[in-house]
Write a protein that holds these residues in place. Structure first.
Motif, PDB file in Angstrom:
ATOM      1  N   LEU A  15      40.149  29.489  38.724  1.00 33.20           N
ATOM      2  CA  LEU A  15      41.564  30.000  39.037  1.00 33.20           C
ATOM      3  C   LEU A  15      41.489  31.194  40.056  1.00 33.20           C
ATOM      4  N   ARG A  16      40.208  32.010  39.824  1.00 30.27           N
ATOM      5  CA  ARG A  16      39.820  33.097  40.810  1.00 30.27           C
ATOM      6  C   ARG A  16      39.251  32.482  42.143  1.00 30.27           C
ATOM      7  N   GLU A  17      38.566  31.491  42.005  1.00 27.06           N
ATOM      8  CA  GLU A  17      38.255  30.938  43.211  1.00 27.06           C
ATOM      9  C   GLU A  17      39.283  30.451  44.057  1.00 27.06           C
ATOM     10  N   ARG A  18      40.390  29.633  43.375  1.00 31.59           N
ATOM     11  CA  ARG A  18      41.478  29.164  44.231  1.00 31.59           C
ATOM     12  C   ARG A  18      42.388  30.289  44.540  1.00 31.59           C
ATOM     13  N   LEU A  19      42.319  31.421  43.943  1.00 32.84           N
ATOM     14  CA  LEU A  19      43.002  32.454  44.411  1.00 32.84           C
ATOM     15  C   LEU A  19      42.293  33.071  45.721  1.00 32.84           C
ATOM     16  N   ALA A  20      40.952  33.091  45.581  1.00 32.56           N
ATOM     17  CA  ALA A  20      40.255  34.006  46.571  1.00 32.56           C
ATOM     18  C   ALA A  20      40.541  33.404  47.842  1.00 32.56           C
ATOM     19  N   ALA A  21      40.538  31.871  47.741  1.00 25.89           N
ATOM     20  CA  ALA A  21      40.758  31.435  49.071  1.00 25.89           C
ATOM     21  C   ALA A  21      41.835  31.705  50.013  1.00 25.89           C
ATOM     22  N   LEU A  22      43.144  32.300  49.124  1.00 26.13           N
ATOM     23  CA  LEU A  22      44.326  32.952  49.762  1.00 26.13           C
ATOM     24  C   LEU A  22      44.094  34.616  49.791  1.00 26.13           C
ATOM     25  N   GLY A  23      42.939  35.039  49.567  1.00 23.17           N
ATOM     26  CA  GLY A  23      42.840  36.424  49.468  1.00 23.17           C
ATOM     27  C   GLY A  23      43.480  37.049  48.173  1.00 23.17           C
ATOM     28  N   GLY A  24      43.706  36.397  47.293  1.00 20.11           N
ATOM     29  CA  GLY A  24      44.216  36.673  46.115  1.00 20.11           C
ATOM     30  C   GLY A  24      43.276  37.080  45.144  1.00 20.11           C
ATOM     31  N   THR A  25      43.898  37.707  43.905  1.00 19.52           N
ATOM     32  CA  THR A  25      43.102  38.071  42.858  1.00 19.52           C
ATOM     33  C   THR A  25      43.633  37.460  41.470  1.00 19.52           C
ATOM     34  N   LEU A  26      42.754  37.741  40.390  1.00 18.94           N
ATOM     35  CA  LEU A  26      43.363  37.371  39.007  1.00 18.94           C
ATOM     36  C   LEU A  26      42.770  38.364  38.011  1.00 18.94           C
ATOM     37  N   ALA A  27      43.250  38.934  37.193  1.00 17.54           N
ATOM     38  CA  ALA A  27      42.993  39.770  36.165  1.00 17.54           C
ATOM     39  C   ALA A  27      43.360  39.486  34.914  1.00 17.54           C
ATOM     40  N   ALA A  28      42.545  39.516  33.878  1.00 14.68           N
ATOM     41  CA  ALA A  28      42.623  39.176  32.755  1.00 14.68           C
ATOM     42  C   ALA A  28      42.556  40.381  31.812  1.00 14.68           C
ATOM     43  N   GLU A  29      43.362  40.587  30.717  1.00 13.56           N
ATOM     44  CA  GLU A  29      43.257  41.953  29.985  1.00 13.56           C
ATOM     45  C   GLU A  29      43.849  41.755  28.718  1.00 13.56           C
ATOM     46  N   ARG A  30      43.254  42.450  27.781  1.00 14.13           N
ATOM     47  CA  ARG A  30      44.005  42.458  26.394  1.00 14.13           C
ATOM     48  C   ARG A  30      44.952  43.497  26.155  1.00 14.13           C
ATOM     49  N   ARG A  31      45.622  43.709  25.538  1.00 19.39           N
ATOM     50  CA  ARG A  31      46.945  44.761  25.339  1.00 19.39           C
ATOM     51  C   ARG A  31      47.183  44.874  23.846  1.00 19.39           C
ATOM     52  N   PRO A  32      46.936  45.993  23.280  1.00 19.07           N
ATOM     53  CA  PRO A  32      46.929  46.217  21.964  1.00 19.07           C
ATOM     54  C   PRO A  32      48.416  45.700  21.246  1.00 19.07           C
ATOM     55  N   PRO A  33      48.732  45.296  20.203  1.00 18.80           N
ATOM     56  CA  PRO A  33      47.811  45.155  19.248  1.00 18.80           C
ATOM     57  C   PRO A  33      47.013  43.543  19.454  1.00 18.80           C
ATOM     58  N   ALA A  34      47.705  42.550  19.775  1.00 14.93           N
ATOM     59  CA  ALA A  34      47.241  41.336  19.801  1.00 14.93           C
ATOM     60  C   ALA A  34      47.642  40.554  21.037  1.00 14.93           C
ATOM     61  N   PHE A  43      47.564  39.251  25.327  1.00 22.93           N
ATOM     62  CA  PHE A  43      46.755  39.056  26.246  1.00 22.93           C
ATOM     63  C   PHE A  43      47.596  38.854  27.610  1.00 22.93           C
ATOM     64  N   ARG A  44      47.224  39.320  28.542  1.00 24.62           N
ATOM     65  CA  ARG A  44      47.879  39.238  29.932  1.00 24.62           C
ATOM     66  C   ARG A  44      47.218  38.901  31.028  1.00 24.62           C
ATOM     67  N   LEU A  45      47.789  37.892  31.870  1.00 24.69           N
ATOM     68  CA  LEU A  45      47.112  37.377  32.882  1.00 24.69           C
ATOM     69  C   LEU A  45      47.795  37.519  34.344  1.00 24.69           C
ATOM     70  N   THR A  46      47.369  38.449  35.247  1.00 28.24           N
ATOM     71  CA  THR A  46      48.027  38.791  36.283  1.00 28.24           C
ATOM     72  C   THR A  46      47.410  38.333  37.538  1.00 28.24           C
ATOM     73  N   ALA A  47      48.176  37.472  38.482  1.00 27.48           N
ATOM     74  CA  ALA A  47      47.863  36.667  39.601  1.00 27.48           C
ATOM     75  C   ALA A  47      48.390  37.248  40.747  1.00 27.48           C
ATOM     76  N   ARG A  48      47.769  37.863  41.794  1.00 32.53           N
ATOM     77  CA  ARG A  48      48.253  38.314  42.991  1.00 32.53           C
ATOM     78  C   ARG A  48      47.914  37.368  44.140  1.00 32.53           C
ATOM     79  N   VAL A  49      48.909  37.299  45.119  1.00 33.63           N
ATOM     80  CA  VAL A  49      48.728  36.460  46.267  1.00 33.63           C
ATOM     81  C   VAL A  49      49.203  36.985  47.501  1.00 33.63           C
ATOM     82  N   PRO A  50      48.580  37.556  48.477  1.00 39.86           N
ATOM     83  CA  PRO A  50      49.035  37.882  49.789  1.00 39.86           C
ATOM     84  C   PRO A  50      49.862  36.798  50.433  1.00 39.86           C
ATOM     85  N   LEU A  51      51.231  37.044  50.640  1.00 44.11           N
ATOM     86  CA  LEU A  51      52.172  35.987  51.298  1.00 44.11           C
ATOM     87  C   LEU A  51      51.658  36.017  52.805  1.00 44.11           C
ATOM     88  N   VAL A  52      51.187  36.948  53.287  1.00 45.35           N
ATOM     89  CA  VAL A  52      50.988  36.757  55.013  1.00 45.35           C
ATOM     90  C   VAL A  52      49.839  35.696  55.066  1.00 45.35           C
TER      91      VAL A  52
END
Length: 499
Positions: free
Chosen positions: A374-393, A395-404
């Motif tokens: 997914l990171r490679e796929r988003l990187a082709a558009l200049g985007g990013t992918l972030a995965a993080e834990r948030r207490p207590p249990a 899991f958040r996945l955040t994808a950003r894609v520049p529309l320009v």
């Protein structure tokens, strides 16, 4: 440290495994609770203290024997092991001894003191009758229970002289038998249904994968099968014509090049259709799949329809991969998906509350290639992918894609095939005389007619190759629309006078 690992192990189990353990341990612990409740009653009723302690000791022994018997009985009911008849006989002997001590207490203190060991009797009955109900059908189970109750009641009546013991013991036996069935056999039935549904869901997933593989294989066969047969036939014709010094060999190779380029475009279309994804479709599918798995999925997709096609496709793959990770790696009860456009950047956030707190990390972050892809796929558009834990249990996945940048890309960023150069396209005029690109290889000098079509388009195996009259095997077309198989092509060449 050991307790910590056990807690992590418990949280890391699937929902069905947790329900299975909870149900079994309920059956294991319940007799202990009943015995403990009856200890002050038995010791506070007076009478022979030795009989009271013997009754408590037999109840405790039954509680110790109950877990191995119940565990084996549950496994047998679920089809995982043999019937534990030896354990059942041993627990049955202890149960009969308990009934005998209770009868002795009744004979000593009178019929009116009979309820003094009710809880111990219920705990012992649950251990023996509950496990026995898992090893046989309800008909034999009922007959054995009522027969044993009649025998015990008759024996007590003979000893005490009170024949009212017979109906009393029969009623008590029927109650204990029904109670044991309702607690143990019903629990085993629920577990069997849940494990069967879990196995059916796994089989359904495997069938879906197999069906998709068959579909993709069928599409590839339909695209390449015909064209490869034609290429093989025309290549063989070109070899034979070149051996005879005929200029028609160049026309045949020109046709081979055109068919190969057409096959390349068709394969690209198939792969793009396979790899492409629609954001709205994926969100609807995620909600349906997660709801079927018992996960409450809430989706906020107010900005999804405003995104460029490339951004929608990339974010749709994020939704698909994240949904797969929730189903495979998490034990979630809730999942939320939120789509926003902020300062020219499309932001998709997908969060669930079922991440395992073990040391392995978030789902899909260790050992798998899903998030990396997914990171490679988003990187082709200049985007990013972030995965993080948030207490207590969580899991958040955040994808950003520049529309320009996404708006300037018309193709799926995940397409694995490069775009051809204009000179390699078929039907665009004369092919350069220095050679033509054919899937990365260089062909010799070829020519095309003024209309843009190769000179050998629609050539047939029986014409223009130096043979007299029709081919003995019939008129076999080998142009783009030809459907001749390898065997038929070989016959058309070897028997058509081109030796």
């Amino acid at each position: 440290m050991g307790m910590r690992k056990r807690v992590w192990g418990w949280r890391g189990r699937s929902g069905i495994a947790r329900v299975d353990s909870y149900t079994r341990w309920t059956v294991y612990v319940t007799p202990w609770v009943l015995v403990v409740l009856d200890v002050p009653v038995v010791l506070g009723n007076g009478g022979n203290t030795a009989l009271g302690w013997a009754l408590i000791g037999l109840g405790a022994a039954q509680c110790v024997l109950n877990p191995p018997l119940a565990r084996r009985a549950f496994d047998h009911r679920l089809g995982r092991g043999p019937a534990p008849w030896r354990w059942l006989i041993l627990c049955g002997v202890v149960f009969l001894a308990t009934v005998g001590v209770i009868g002795a207490r009744v004979a000593e203190q009178g019929y009116g003191r009979f309820p003094m060991a009710t809880w111990i009797l219920m705990g012992s009955a649950l251990s023996v009758l509950g496990s026995y109900s898992l090893l046989t059908r309800l008909g034999p189970y009922t007959a054995v229970c009522l027969g044993a109750g009649a025998a015990v009641g008759s024996a007590m009546a003979l000893v005490s002289g009170a024949w009212v013991c017979v109906p009393t013991v029969l009623v008590a036996t029927a109650f204990l038998a029904l109670w044991s069935v309702s607690v143990v056999r019903t629990s085993a039935w629920v577990l069997a249904v849940m494990w069967e549904l879990d196995a059916a869901r796994g089989a359904q997933a495997r069938l879906a994968v197999a069906e998709e593989r068959l579909r993709f294989g069928r599409d590839m066969h339909d695209v390449l099968g015909r064209n490869l047969a034609v290429i093989a036939l025309k290549s063989e014709l070109a070899v034979r014509l070149a051996g005879r010094g005929s200029p028609a060999a160049v026309d045949e190779m020109t046709e081979v090049q055109r068919i190969a380029q057409e096959s390349q475009r068709e394969v690209r279309d198939v792969v793009r259709g396979y790899r492409g994804a629609d954001l709205h479709t994926e969100l609807a599918g995620a909600r349906s799949v997660l709801a079927a798995a018992g996960i409450d999925c809430r989706i906020d997709d107010k900005a999804g329809a405003e995104l460029p096609a490339a951004a929608q496709s990339a974010l749709a793959w994020v939704v698909r991969e994240a949904t797969t990770n929730v189903l495979r790696h998490a034990d979630a009860g809730r999942c939320a998906v939120r789509m926003r456009v902020t300062e020219g950047v499309a932001v998709l956030v997908m969060e669930n509350d079922g991440v395992s707190p073990g040391p392995s990390g978030p789902p899909g972050s260790d050992g798998g290639s899903g998030l990396a892809g997914l990171r490679e796929r988003l990187a082709a558009l200049g985007g990013t992918l972030a995965a993080e834990r948030r207490p207590p249990a969580a899991f958040r996945l955040t994808a950003r894609v520049p529309l320009v940048r996404a708006g300037t890309l018309g193709a799926d960023p995940g397409s694995p095939l490069p775009t051809e150069s204009p000179s390699a396209q078929a039907g665009t005029g004369a092919v350069p005389s220095g050679g033509a690109s054919l899937g990365g290889a260089t062909a010799g000098p070829v020519s095309a007619d003024a209309g843009g079509e190769p000179a050998a388009a629609g050539r047939e195996a029986t014409g223009g190759v130096g043979c007299e009259g029709p081919s003995p095997v019939g008129h076999v077309p080998v142009g783009v629309g030809g459907t001749a198989s390898g065997a038929g092509a070989e016959r058309a060449v070897t028997r058509g006078g081109v030796a």
